[in-house]
Design a protein around this motif. Sequence first.
Motif, PDB file in Angstrom:
ATOM      1  N   ILE A 180       0.834  -1.200   0.000  1.00 49.30           N
ATOM      2  CA  ILE A 180       0.000   0.000   0.000  1.00 49.30           C
ATOM      3  C   ILE A 180       0.869   1.251   0.000  1.00 49.30           C
ATOM      4  N   ASN A 181       0.559   2.143  -0.920  1.00 45.45           N
ATOM      5  CA  ASN A 181       1.136   3.483  -0.921  1.00 45.45           C
ATOM      6  C   ASN A 181       0.029   4.437  -0.462  1.00 45.45           C
ATOM      7  N   TRP A 182       0.166   4.927   0.766  1.00 44.32           N
ATOM      8  CA  TRP A 182      -0.895   5.752   1.350  1.00 44.32           C
ATOM      9  C   TRP A 182      -0.904   7.182   0.805  1.00 44.32           C
ATOM     10  N   SER A 183       0.090   7.554   0.041  1.00 44.51           N
ATOM     11  CA  SER A 183       0.162   8.910  -0.495  1.00 44.51           C
ATOM     12  C   SER A 183      -1.076   9.223  -1.334  1.00 44.51           C
ATOM     13  N   GLY A 184      -1.704  10.345  -1.041  1.00 45.84           N
ATOM     14  CA  GLY A 184      -2.889  10.758  -1.789  1.00 45.84           C
ATOM     15  C   GLY A 184      -4.175  10.132  -1.318  1.00 45.84           C
ATOM     16  N   HIS A 185      -4.123   9.385  -0.215  1.00 50.69           N
ATOM     17  CA  HIS A 185      -5.324   8.719   0.309  1.00 50.69           C
ATOM     18  C   HIS A 185      -5.544   9.105   1.777  1.00 50.69           C
ATOM     19  N   GLU A 186      -5.658  10.399   2.021  1.00 51.32           N
ATOM     20  CA  GLU A 186      -5.770  10.868   3.406  1.00 51.32           C
ATOM     21  C   GLU A 186      -7.069  10.408   4.069  1.00 51.32           C
ATOM     22  N   GLN A 187      -8.165  10.341   3.307  1.00 53.51           N
ATOM     23  CA  GLN A 187      -9.422   9.882   3.890  1.00 53.51           C
ATOM     24  C   GLN A 187      -9.302   8.422   4.326  1.00 53.51           C
ATOM     25  N   ALA A 188      -8.785   7.585   3.441  1.00 53.13           N
ATOM     26  CA  ALA A 188      -8.615   6.170   3.771  1.00 53.13           C
ATOM     27  C   ALA A 188      -7.626   5.997   4.913  1.00 53.13           C
ATOM     28  N   ARG A 189      -6.535   6.749   4.901  1.00 56.03           N
ATOM     29  CA  ARG A 189      -5.530   6.647   5.952  1.00 56.03           C
ATOM     30  C   ARG A 189      -6.126   7.049   7.307  1.00 56.03           C
ATOM     31  N   SER A 190      -6.913   8.120   7.325  1.00 53.32           N
ATOM     32  CA  SER A 190      -7.534   8.577   8.567  1.00 53.32           C
ATOM     33  C   SER A 190      -8.499   7.534   9.122  1.00 53.32           C
ATOM     34  N   TRP A 191      -9.341   6.980   8.244  1.00 53.63           N
ATOM     35  CA  TRP A 191     -10.273   5.925   8.664  1.00 53.63           C
ATOM     36  C   TRP A 191      -9.521   4.726   9.207  1.00 53.63           C
ATOM     37  N   TYR A 192      -8.459   4.313   8.519  1.00 56.18           N
ATOM     38  CA  TYR A 192      -7.694   3.144   8.938  1.00 56.18           C
ATOM     39  C   TYR A 192      -6.943   3.403  10.247  1.00 56.18           C
ATOM     40  N   SER A 193      -6.452   4.617  10.442  1.00 53.70           N
ATOM     41  CA  SER A 193      -5.763   4.959  11.688  1.00 53.70           C
ATOM     42  C   SER A 193      -6.705   4.862  12.884  1.00 53.70           C
ATOM     43  N   VAL A 194      -7.954   5.281  12.689  1.00 49.21           N
ATOM     44  CA  VAL A 194      -8.949   5.129  13.756  1.00 49.21           C
ATOM     45  C   VAL A 194      -9.125   3.657  14.098  1.00 49.21           C
ATOM     46  N   PHE A 195      -9.179   2.824  13.058  1.00 51.32           N
ATOM     47  CA  PHE A 195      -9.344   1.389  13.279  1.00 51.32           C
ATOM     48  C   PHE A 195      -8.156   0.799  14.011  1.00 51.32           C
ATOM     49  N   LYS A 196      -6.943   1.208  13.624  1.00 48.66           N
ATOM     50  CA  LYS A 196      -5.734   0.679  14.249  1.00 48.66           C
ATOM     51  C   LYS A 196      -5.679   1.004  15.736  1.00 48.66           C
ATOM     52  N   SER A 197      -6.377   2.048  16.147  1.00 42.57           N
ATOM     53  CA  SER A 197      -6.376   2.450  17.555  1.00 42.57           C
ATOM     54  C   SER A 197      -7.360   1.659  18.406  1.00 42.57           C
ATOM     55  N   ARG A 198      -8.247   0.902  17.796  1.00 38.15           N
ATOM     56  CA  ARG A 198      -9.253   0.167  18.556  1.00 38.15           C
ATOM     57  C   ARG A 198      -8.618  -1.034  19.272  1.00 38.15           C
ATOM     58  N   PRO A 199      -9.086  -1.333  20.498  1.00 39.49           N
ATOM     59  CA  PRO A 199      -8.541  -2.487  21.231  1.00 39.49           C
ATOM     60  C   PRO A 199      -8.633  -3.794  20.451  1.00 39.49           C
ATOM     61  N   SER A 200      -9.678  -3.955  19.654  1.00 36.70           N
ATOM     62  CA  SER A 200      -9.839  -5.196  18.889  1.00 36.70           C
ATOM     63  C   SER A 200      -8.747  -5.372  17.848  1.00 36.70           C
ATOM     64  N   PHE A 201      -8.148  -4.249  17.408  1.00 39.86           N
ATOM     65  CA  PHE A 201      -7.161  -4.302  16.336  1.00 39.86           C
ATOM     66  C   PHE A 201      -5.738  -4.489  16.844  1.00 39.86           C
ATOM     67  N   GLN A 202      -5.488  -4.147  18.108  1.00 39.34           N
ATOM     68  CA  GLN A 202      -4.131  -4.177  18.626  1.00 39.34           C
ATOM     69  C   GLN A 202      -3.442  -5.536  18.490  1.00 39.34           C
ATOM     70  N   PRO A 203      -4.120  -6.666  18.779  1.00 39.09           N
ATOM     71  CA  PRO A 203      -3.439  -7.962  18.615  1.00 39.09           C
ATOM     72  C   PRO A 203      -2.998  -8.226  17.181  1.00 39.09           C
ATOM     73  N   LEU A 204      -3.736  -7.723  16.201  1.00 42.83           N
ATOM     74  CA  LEU A 204      -3.359  -7.927  14.809  1.00 42.83           C
ATOM     75  C   LEU A 204      -2.054  -7.206  14.499  1.00 42.83           C
ATOM     76  N   LEU A 205      -1.866  -6.023  15.079  1.00 45.13           N
ATOM     77  CA  LEU A 205      -0.665  -5.242  14.816  1.00 45.13           C
ATOM     78  C   LEU A 205       0.580  -5.877  15.418  1.00 45.13           C
ATOM     79  N   SER A 206       0.402  -6.727  16.419  1.00 44.40           N
ATOM     80  CA  SER A 206       1.555  -7.386  17.038  1.00 44.40           C
ATOM     81  C   SER A 206       1.898  -8.711  16.370  1.00 44.40           C
ATOM     82  N   ASP A 207       1.030  -9.209  15.493  1.00 43.75           N
ATOM     83  CA  ASP A 207       1.302 -10.459  14.787  1.00 43.75           C
ATOM     84  C   ASP A 207       2.504 -10.299  13.856  1.00 43.75           C
ATOM     85  N   ARG A 208       3.319 -11.335  13.800  1.00 47.31           N
ATOM     86  CA  ARG A 208       4.431 -11.351  12.859  1.00 47.31           C
ATOM     87  C   ARG A 208       4.492 -12.705  12.167  1.00 47.31           C
TER      88      ARG A 208
END
Length: 223
Positions: A180-208
Amino acid sequence: MWQLYQFPLCPFSRKLRLLMSEKNIAFTLERENPWDTREAFYLMNPTGRTPVVRHSEKGIVLADSKAIAEYFEETVDKNPMINGTATGRAEIRRLVALFDENFYGDVVAPLTMERMTKRIVLKEAPDSRILRAAMRLCDEHLDYVDYLIDNRPWLAGPTMSLADLAAAAQISVADYLGGINWSGHEQARSWYSVFKSRPSFQPLLSDRMEGVHPPRHYSDVNA
């Protein structure tokens, strides 16, 4: 308690992890590598695909992320994710299908093959042409996310829904794989950043995923 048979970079597994967490459904994770082709797993789901959920005490085994999501929507009242009017529910299901089918087929599936399966399983080099095509299509899909967020608080309407969970799950895998190249997609990036902050999403961000490392911004909730 539910057992969720899943693979860390399976977007359909991620969708269910988000859904079950948002609805406060207790579950444990069971790792299922798609290349292992375990007989015991095929007995639960003859397609051999994740996710599968099992509740031993209740004697329930369910396969297919759409079927499982609908089951939990029908049996767990807390935090409905397919809600609103009949028209609104149809819009949610339309967008779930768009991300589960089109975004997955155009973006996630080729990225997974080129940047994970070829490296870990096939021991082959990725095809740069396929990667460029997937990233170009990803850019077009993000244009549509931008459009939706320009006109709605959430993807399908005024409240968060299964459409947002499905989209975030697919996008998170594409982001992990550097597609993903987030450049030029500020609306999508903002929506996704809100999602990344949710407690339900945190375990996904730690997966490797062993042997496949995400870009630096992947776990940054502000990126």
